[in-house]
Design a protein around this motif. Structure first.
Motif, mmCIF file in Angstrom:
data_model
loop_
_atom_site.group_PDB
_atom_site.id
_atom_site.type_symbol
_atom_site.label_atom_id
_atom_site.label_comp_id
_atom_site.label_asym_id
_atom_site.label_seq_id
_atom_site.Cartn_x
_atom_site.Cartn_y
_atom_site.Cartn_z
ATOM 1 N N VAL A 139 1.875 31.166 -17.661
ATOM 2 C CA VAL A 139 0.737 31.314 -17.182
ATOM 3 C C VAL A 139 0.021 29.291 -17.727
ATOM 4 C CG1 VAL A 139 -1.813 31.229 -18.726
ATOM 5 C CG2 VAL A 139 0.277 33.320 -19.231
ATOM 6 N N MET A 140 -0.292 28.801 -17.077
ATOM 7 C CA MET A 140 -0.344 27.305 -16.136
ATOM 8 C C MET A 140 -2.116 27.643 -17.278
ATOM 9 S SD MET A 140 -0.236 27.332 -12.078
ATOM 10 C CE MET A 140 -2.107 28.066 -11.823
ATOM 11 N N LEU A 141 -1.253 25.889 -17.764
ATOM 12 C CA LEU A 141 -2.496 25.267 -18.535
ATOM 13 C C LEU A 141 -2.890 23.746 -18.475
ATOM 14 C CD1 LEU A 141 -0.431 26.672 -22.069
ATOM 15 C CD2 LEU A 141 -2.383 26.583 -21.937
ATOM 16 N N MET A 142 -4.422 23.853 -18.920
ATOM 17 C CA MET A 142 -5.087 22.854 -18.466
ATOM 18 C C MET A 142 -5.402 21.813 -19.912
ATOM 19 S SD MET A 142 -6.310 21.934 -14.470
ATOM 20 C CE MET A 142 -7.667 23.255 -14.720
ATOM 21 N N SER A 143 -5.501 20.742 -20.430
ATOM 22 C CA SER A 143 -6.115 20.363 -21.238
ATOM 23 C C SER A 143 -7.098 19.363 -20.712
ATOM 24 C CB SER A 143 -5.860 19.637 -22.425
ATOM 25 O OG SER A 143 -5.092 20.551 -22.582
ATOM 26 N N SER A 144 -8.458 18.545 -21.334
ATOM 27 C CA SER A 144 -9.317 17.597 -20.728
ATOM 28 C C SER A 144 -9.237 16.014 -21.567
ATOM 29 C CB SER A 144 -10.208 18.221 -21.078
ATOM 30 O OG SER A 144 -11.345 18.741 -21.678
ATOM 31 N N ASN A 145 -8.554 15.736 -22.931
ATOM 32 C CA ASN A 145 -8.472 13.866 -23.009
ATOM 33 C C ASN A 145 -7.324 13.448 -23.736
ATOM 34 O OD1 ASN A 145 -7.494 16.013 -25.325
ATOM 35 N ND2 ASN A 145 -8.951 15.746 -26.885
ATOM 36 N N GLY A 146 -6.419 13.793 -23.007
ATOM 37 C CA GLY A 146 -5.304 13.078 -23.050
ATOM 38 C C GLY A 146 -4.306 12.944 -24.177
ATOM 39 N N ALA A 147 -4.467 13.748 -25.180
ATOM 40 C CA ALA A 147 -4.461 13.695 -26.227
ATOM 41 C C ALA A 147 -2.466 12.991 -26.646
ATOM 42 C CB ALA A 147 -4.562 14.249 -27.427
ATOM 43 N N PRO A 148 -2.333 13.049 -27.304
ATOM 44 C CA PRO A 148 -0.375 12.728 -27.758
ATOM 45 C C PRO A 148 -0.024 13.957 -27.694
ATOM 46 C CG PRO A 148 -1.654 11.076 -29.143
ATOM 47 C CD PRO A 148 -2.602 12.096 -28.966
ATOM 48 N N VAL A 149 -0.225 15.528 -28.617
ATOM 49 C CA VAL A 149 0.139 16.280 -28.692
ATOM 50 C C VAL A 149 0.214 17.489 -26.391
ATOM 51 C CG1 VAL A 149 -0.613 16.867 -30.831
ATOM 52 C CG2 VAL A 149 -2.372 17.306 -29.235
ATOM 53 N N GLY A 150 -1.163 17.026 -26.490
ATOM 54 C CA GLY A 150 -1.293 17.627 -24.637
ATOM 55 C C GLY A 150 0.064 16.312 -24.094
ATOM 56 N N LEU A 151 0.213 15.393 -23.827
ATOM 57 C CA LEU A 151 1.890 14.976 -23.342
ATOM 58 C C LEU A 151 2.806 15.689 -24.445
ATOM 59 C CD1 LEU A 151 -0.717 12.953 -22.376
ATOM 60 C CD2 LEU A 151 0.839 11.051 -22.985
ATOM 61 N N ASP A 152 2.838 15.735 -25.125
ATOM 62 C CA ASP A 152 3.853 16.371 -25.932
ATOM 63 C C ASP A 152 4.151 17.805 -24.812
ATOM 64 O OD1 ASP A 152 4.638 14.675 -27.534
ATOM 65 O OD2 ASP A 152 4.384 14.935 -28.862
ATOM 66 N N LEU A 169 -10.340 16.014 -37.360
ATOM 67 C CA LEU A 169 -9.800 16.806 -36.889
ATOM 68 C C LEU A 169 -8.427 16.780 -36.145
ATOM 69 C CD1 LEU A 169 -11.437 19.963 -38.409
ATOM 70 C CD2 LEU A 169 -10.003 19.518 -39.429
ATOM 71 N N ASP A 170 -8.852 15.722 -34.687
ATOM 72 C CA ASP A 170 -7.738 16.022 -33.699
ATOM 73 C C ASP A 170 -7.403 14.805 -33.445
ATOM 74 O OD1 ASP A 170 -9.846 14.794 -31.391
ATOM 75 O OD2 ASP A 170 -11.284 16.044 -32.642
ATOM 76 N N GLU A 171 -7.048 14.308 -32.752
ATOM 77 C CA GLU A 171 -6.288 12.894 -33.282
ATOM 78 C C GLU A 171 -6.819 12.417 -31.908
ATOM 79 O OE1 GLU A 171 -2.626 14.452 -30.516
ATOM 80 O OE2 GLU A 171 -1.500 14.161 -31.926
ATOM 81 N N PHE A 172 -7.895 12.098 -31.160
ATOM 82 C CA PHE A 172 -9.145 11.671 -30.294
ATOM 83 C C PHE A 172 -9.601 11.014 -31.323
ATOM 84 C CE2 PHE A 172 -12.731 10.014 -28.414
ATOM 85 C CZ PHE A 172 -11.921 9.655 -26.983
ATOM 86 N N GLN A 173 -10.370 11.516 -32.674
ATOM 87 C CA GLN A 173 -11.289 11.104 -33.526
ATOM 88 C C GLN A 173 -10.189 9.374 -33.936
ATOM 89 O OE1 GLN A 173 -14.315 11.162 -33.254
ATOM 90 N NE2 GLN A 173 -13.898 13.450 -31.364
ATOM 91 N N THR A 174 -9.795 10.155 -34.783
ATOM 92 C CA THR A 174 -8.867 9.610 -35.586
ATOM 93 C C THR A 174 -8.416 7.899 -35.412
ATOM 94 O OG1 THR A 174 -6.423 10.645 -34.895
ATOM 95 C CG2 THR A 174 -7.787 11.160 -36.858
ATOM 96 N N GLY A 175 -8.092 8.084 -33.452
ATOM 97 C CA GLY A 175 -7.949 7.192 -33.117
ATOM 98 C C GLY A 175 -8.523 6.225 -32.335
ATOM 99 N N SER A 176 -10.081 6.757 -32.124
ATOM 100 C CA SER A 176 -11.343 6.485 -32.099
ATOM 101 C C SER A 176 -10.789 4.753 -33.076
ATOM 102 C CB SER A 176 -12.665 7.029 -31.864
ATOM 103 O OG SER A 176 -12.765 7.495 -33.037
ATOM 104 N N VAL A 177 -11.329 5.391 -34.738
ATOM 105 C CA VAL A 177 -11.220 5.225 -35.467
ATOM 106 C C VAL A 177 -10.867 3.621 -35.681
ATOM 107 C CG1 VAL A 177 -10.406 4.660 -38.111
ATOM 108 C CG2 VAL A 177 -12.167 6.787 -36.786
ATOM 109 N N THR A 178 -9.398 3.706 -35.430
ATOM 110 C CA THR A 178 -8.608 2.463 -35.792
ATOM 111 C C THR A 178 -9.153 2.080 -34.050
ATOM 112 O OG1 THR A 178 -6.214 4.377 -34.416
ATOM 113 C CG2 THR A 178 -6.479 3.570 -36.823
#
Length: 346
Positions: free
Chosen positions: A243-256, A38-47
């Motif tokens: 509102v300030m925002l942070m995330s913690s896995n570096g997925a493409p949607v986060g960079l966007d 369901l998320d880009e980290f998991q799909t990226g981990s497969v490849t």
């Protein structure tokens, strides 16, 4: 959302495929039990795992548990019967999968823990990001952001966790909160997005912005949760920077989201290096040879193997991504697979 994720997965797969060198003679099949796609980290981990394991001579098959513990337990039983060279497990629930790990090892099949550390029973190798350290990095960034906004380190933080059955999010929470204890004027509200569902994160943010309209900073434990957070903020009439925002896995949607001005910081989880480390040590794992503790270079990142009660464990550092360095191709979220070929540790 799913269509977007599938499209991104396809792009990643194509990129990896074009960079894969000629295969060595196969040393056997390794199964990867991924918790969800369901998320880009998991799909990226497969490849990424498929790419690096091929470079050291292994074929890989993947089974998706769709975030269901009982499905992953059944998959473990099925794979044990197939007697693969090894099983790579990213557990849906670290407690519930303990008996399955023990059954696999009792059958002579090595088990590698990927991304989600399991400490309650031994395994043959564990490759994880420094998750507590990711929490520390996030706390350092929160300190800077709150001080810049409020003149001192004070204010209100909404921390949106992932599923509480996942040690990844619990470790990040531990690291973040232990370092934020130095700032008693910061109030932290922590709530879990069950099963890592983005819709649950969106509901949390919408409800909390009504109950606590003075929230200064929202820290989500994955970029796809920040996407839902932004949707809730937009629905509430907020604009980038309100509102300030942070995330913690570096997925493409986060960079966007950084490029669009919504997200202040993304703390990267080093996906490529985590996958490369599994391939580097797969010969040792499959042949049940000793893995020596010490420092190792994994795709240019200084990483440390330690011998823990649950077995050899490699921890790989993350990094803070901001608008100043968001375009650095080394970050996996920019979808440029490493060109360096992984070699097996001898």
């Amino acid at each position: 959302m799913k269509r977007i994720l599938l499209a991104v997965s396809g792009i990643l797969a194509l990129a990896f495929a074009t960079l894969t060198p000629a295969f060595a003679q196969s040393k056997g099949t390794v199964y990867y039990l991924v918790p969800t796609l369901l998320d880009e980290f998991q799909t990226g981990s497969v490849t990424a795992l498929e790419l690096f394991l091929k470079q050291v001579g292994y074929e890989m098959k993947t089974l998706n548990a769709d975030n269901k513990t009982d499905a992953q337990q059944s998959q473990m039983n099925d794979v044990i019967a197939l007697k693969p060279k090894a099983i790579i497990l990213a557990a849906v629930d670290f407690n519930a999968l303990k008996p399955s790990i023990e059954a696999a090892r009792a059958a002579g099949i090595p088990v590698v823990e990927f991304d989600r550390q399991i400490t309650s029973t031994p395994s043959d190798f564990t490759s994880v990001a420094g998750t507590v350290e990711i929490g520390h990095i996030a706390a350092d960034q929160a300190e800077k952001l709150l001080k810049a906004k409020n003149g001192s380190v004070k204010g209100k933080v909404l921390q949106v966790l992932g599923d509480p059955g996942d040690p990844y999010t619990l470790d990040i929470q531990k690291g973040f909160e232990e370092k934020m204890k130095a700032f008693p004027d910061v109030k932290i509200i922590s709530l879990p997005a069950m099963q890592w569902e983005a819709s649950n994160a969106g509901t949390i943010v919408a409800d909390q912005m009504l109950a606590n309209p003075d929230i200064d900073l929202i820290f989500s434990h994955a970029a796809h949760l920040s996407v839902a957070a932004v949707a809730s903020l937009e629905a509430a009439g907020k604009k980038p920077g309100d509102v300030m925002l942070m995330s913690s896995n570096g997925a493409p949607v986060g960079l966007d989201l950084i490029r669009k001005g919504w997200l202040n910081v993304e703390v990267e989880q080093p996906l490529y290096a985590q996958a490369a480390a599994v391939a580097m040590f797969m010969d040792k794992v499959a042949n049940k040879q000793e893995i020596k503790p010490g420092d190792y270079d994994v795709l240019g990142l200084k990483s440390v193997v330690t011998k823990e009660a649950w077995g050899p464990n490699i921890k790989i550092p993350g990094a803070a991504i901001t608008k100043e360095n968001v375009d650095n191709p080394a970050f996996w979220g920019n979808q440029k697979a490493p060109t360096d070929t992984v070699k097996a540790v001898e």
